[in-house]
Design a protein around this motif. Structure first.
Motif: not given
Length: 82
Positions: A12, A44-45, A14, A41-42, A36-38, A19, A10, A57
């Motif tokens: 992460v 939740e992912t 922004d 969101e990470a 994930a952009e932040d 990215r 994953l 990250t």
């Protein structure tokens, strides 16, 4: 010789360009990359993607959750996640 892996990471980050480039490089090494952009969101992912094996990250991110805070929250969800 550069050796990669096949784990699901994953990522992460922004900044779009960073990215995209990191995703490309990790993919070339054989890794599966979920982005994930932040931090929000990470998290939740992580909840919906149980086979993520590594959190990679950025430290400074928008939406009030930095990389260190994200790592701490991720450990609560997935104590085994490096």
């Amino acid at each position: 010789m550069i050796v990669g892996g096949s784990e699901k990471i994953l990522l992460v980050e922004d900044h779009d360009l960073v990215r995209e480039q990191v995703t490309i490089q990790l993919g070339r090494l054989g890794y599966q990359v979920v982005v994930a952009e932040d931090g929000v969101e990470a998290l939740e992912t992580l909840k919906i993607t149980p086979d993520v094996q590594l959190l990679f990250t950025d430290l400074v991110m928008p939406r009030g959750l930095n990389g260190l805070e994200l790592a701490a929250e991720a450990k609560k969800l997935r104590p085994d996640l490096p």
